[in-house]
Structures are given as structure tokens and as C-alpha cells.
Design an enzyme around this catalytic site. Sequence first.
Site, PDB file in Angstrom:
ATOM      1  N   ARG A  26       0.826  -1.227   0.000  1.00  0.00           N
ATOM      2  CA  ARG A  26       0.000   0.000   0.000  1.00  0.00           C
ATOM      3  C   ARG A  26       0.847   1.260   0.000  1.00  0.00           C
ATOM      4  NH1 ARG A  26      -5.573  -0.858   1.617  1.00  0.00           N
ATOM      5  NH2 ARG A  26      -6.057  -2.621   0.304  1.00  0.00           N
ATOM      6  N   ARG A  30      -4.046   6.405   0.346  1.00  0.00           N
ATOM      7  CA  ARG A  30      -4.633   7.627   0.909  1.00  0.00           C
ATOM      8  C   ARG A  30      -3.722   8.464   1.790  1.00  0.00           C
ATOM      9  NH1 ARG A  30      -9.594   4.061   2.784  1.00  0.00           N
ATOM     10  NH2 ARG A  30      -7.788   2.694   2.756  1.00  0.00           N
ATOM     11  N   ARG A  39      -7.933  10.847  -6.222  1.00  0.00           N
ATOM     12  CA  ARG A  39      -9.089  10.165  -5.645  1.00  0.00           C
ATOM     13  C   ARG A  39     -10.326  11.076  -5.625  1.00  0.00           C
ATOM     14  NH1 ARG A  39     -12.321   7.256  -3.649  1.00  0.00           N
ATOM     15  NH2 ARG A  39     -12.227   5.883  -1.840  1.00  0.00           N
ATOM     16  N   ASP A  76      -6.270  -4.077  -7.613  1.00  0.00           N
ATOM     17  CA  ASP A  76      -6.802  -4.678  -6.385  1.00  0.00           C
ATOM     18  C   ASP A  76      -6.988  -6.178  -6.581  1.00  0.00           C
ATOM     19  OD1 ASP A  76      -8.009  -3.569  -3.668  1.00  0.00           O
ATOM     20  OD2 ASP A  76      -9.150  -5.337  -4.275  1.00  0.00           O
ATOM     21  N   TYR A 150     -13.787 -13.245   0.167  1.00  0.00           N
ATOM     22  CA  TYR A 150     -14.586 -12.080  -0.245  1.00  0.00           C
ATOM     23  C   TYR A 150     -15.724 -12.487  -1.180  1.00  0.00           C
ATOM     24  CZ  TYR A 150     -11.232  -8.808   1.795  1.00  0.00           C
ATOM     25  OH  TYR A 150     -10.450  -8.097   2.673  1.00  0.00           O
TER      26      TYR A 150
END
Length: 344
Positions: A26, A30, A39, A76, A150
Site C-alpha cells: 500500500r 490515501r 481520488r 486490487d 470475499y
Amino acid sequence: MHENRKAVLDVLQGKVPERRPVWLMRQAGRYLPEYRAIRTEAESFLKMCLTPDLATEITLQPIRRFDMDAAILFADILLVPMALGQGLEFREGEGPVLDKIETAQDLDQLIYDAERVAPVFETVRRVKQALPDRTTLIGFCGAPWTVASYMIDGNSKQDFALARSWVEHAPEKLDRLMAILVEASESYLSAQIDAGAECLQIFDSWAGLLTGGDFNRFVIEPTRALVTRMKAKYPQVPIIGFPREASSAGYSAYVRQTGIDGMSIDFNVDVNLAKQDWQSVKPLQGNLDPALLVEGGAPMRHALAHIMQTFGPKHIMNLGHGVVPQTPPEHVAEMVKFIREYAS
Ligand code: CP3
């Protein structure tokens, strides 16, 4: 001329690198203002992953800022379920939401269509062109177990209760989903290599939910199957595996049985055991606590020195999980500087 100037690849080949390699899971995200700027403008996170202009720029942001030894493709792990035709959305403040897979018929409908993820491969091509010579381009996918979790639960809100109930009550159905994911991941990773990825990482973020025979059946076996297929086609491309929060016995089996070239370790592991029992088998990556990168200063430097001292130069510095959004970018710069200046 140096035979091979990429420190990440050197370590994975068991060589002492020219400098200690570092990159962060990562590392694009953010915590970087330049990421947040994109973003805010972009329609959605998925759109960012699937727009080569944006994904290329985001992948390169941490490379420009910090001189990392590796760039990891901005994408992702849940793009594989999407390529299989499963509905996927990333909701603001909520994380990923997928249409749930329930029945055997749902499994029959999962058909991998590379067209759905074609922009990802274009991003790999563009990033490869733009990277400095010594920076390794890492492609990735999620491990079958983590991706299946998931796909079955639809989100991570119930600690994957449904996925765990498949382990308990429908293991054969889960075997089938694993087989579908091994095949889709092979195609997805192969296309990344064909586009220029030089190394791969398989993220098994929820490996820690399983132990014993279940760990063997749903973590080790599908990973081994995927690695075997990749090695048959691309024997020269190293693969890093990350069975996050596996038990000590789990990590020990994983490093010996999956065929991976290097293993990433989380921040809860016993580093002395890791050194003796796992690093003696394959090179390791990790395991700084992401909270120490938030804290910075002496506690971070102390922990970095301890990791470098324990594992020596044949080690890839990284976190034990991803960079968290509240991380000050200056601490990442401080971390890289400390590693660069660390004397052996
Ligand atoms: O910089 C990089 O590491 C490369 C890009 C990358 C992302 N996700 C971008 C991302 C990689 C390698 C991943 C892997 C991934 N995705 C994993 C395995 C690693 C891990 O974190 O355990 C998992 C489980 C996912 C699924 C996923 N994606 C979740 C659960 C979430 C929501 C949680 C969160 O942090 O918001 C995402 C979103 C996501 N993937 C973001 C990023 C930068 C945040 C998106 C945003 O809101 O801007």
C-alpha cells in the site's frame, strides 16, 4: 556493468544486494496527498484501477517521492472476481462489496474474461516504461483462499463467517472455487508478466483464519498449484507469498511446500523463529508494524535496526501489513533514509 542491479530480485535469488531493498505494501494510497488529489477527482476507486493514465500515475507516485526499490502495480485483488463476472463495488467508507456466491450454479457462471481487466495490463506496460532501471515492477493477485473469502461473504464485516462455514460444511464446493481461482489467477498473473511485471506477490491476507488440515487444503494446496503453473511457464519470475497471520506451523509449512521464492511475514511473528526456521529456507520480506510508521522517530528506527540486524542484508524491508491512511509521508522518507544509511 553490474550483472543485475535490481536489489529486490537479487535478494530473491539468494544474493547479497548492492543496497538493502525496501518497498511498502500500500505504498500508493490515501496517506499521500497526491493520491487523494486523484481520488477526489476520479469517479470511483474501481475506475482508478481500470484507467491506465490514473493507475500508472498512482503506481509511480511513491517511486518519485521515496526512491523505493520496487513499484507495485496499482490495482486490487478483487479485480479477479470482477473478471470472473462477479458484481463488485467499492463503497465510500465501507470497502468492497461483491454479489455473493452461494450455490454450485453460481460457480458454474464464473467465467474469466481477460477483457474486463485489460486496462490493468496496459498499466503494467506503461509503468515498466517509466521506471528507473533499478526499480523492480511487482505484479500481484490475491491467493485463492483470500479472494474466495470475499467472493463468498460479499464483504469482510462478519469475519468471513460464510467462507468459514464452507470450510466446515462444503469443502468440496470450496475446492471447486479454489480450482476456478487458480486458473483465473494464472491467466491474470501471466498477462501481467507478459506486459512487463518482473516479480509477483500473492496476498493471502486471511490465511490466519485457517489452521491444521484446513490451512493445508485451502492455503498451501491452491497456492502450490498456482505457483507450480506459473513456474512451468515463467521459471525466471520470482514469486513472494504472504500468508498473513498464519500460525508458526503454518508459515513453516508454507515456506517449504508452496514453491514460492520469498515469504512476506506479518508483524506478530517471532523474528528469531522466522530467522532460524523460515529464512534458512527462503528469503523473507517484512515485518515492520505499520503503527511504527505512523509513530516515526526513535521507536521506528529502533525497530528497523532490529529487523535489519536479525535478518541481515538478504532481506526485503517492508511492513507486516499495508501502510495505513494516517501515516505521515515524512515518516516513510525517514524510514527509507535510515535504511539507506544503515551500516550493514
Ligand atoms: O500500493 C499497493 O499495495 C498496490 C495496490 C493494492 C491495493 N490493494 C490498492 C487499494 C494492493 C496490492 C491491494 C491488495 C488488496 N486488496 C488486499 C491484500 C492486501 C491487504 O491489504 O490485506 C486486499 C484484502 C484487498 C481488498 C481491499 N481493497 C479492501 C478490503 C479494501 C478496503 C480497505 C481500505 O483500505 O480501504 C480495498 C481498497 C483499496 N485497495 C485501497 C487501495 C489503495 C483504498 C481505496 C481508497 O479508498 O482510496
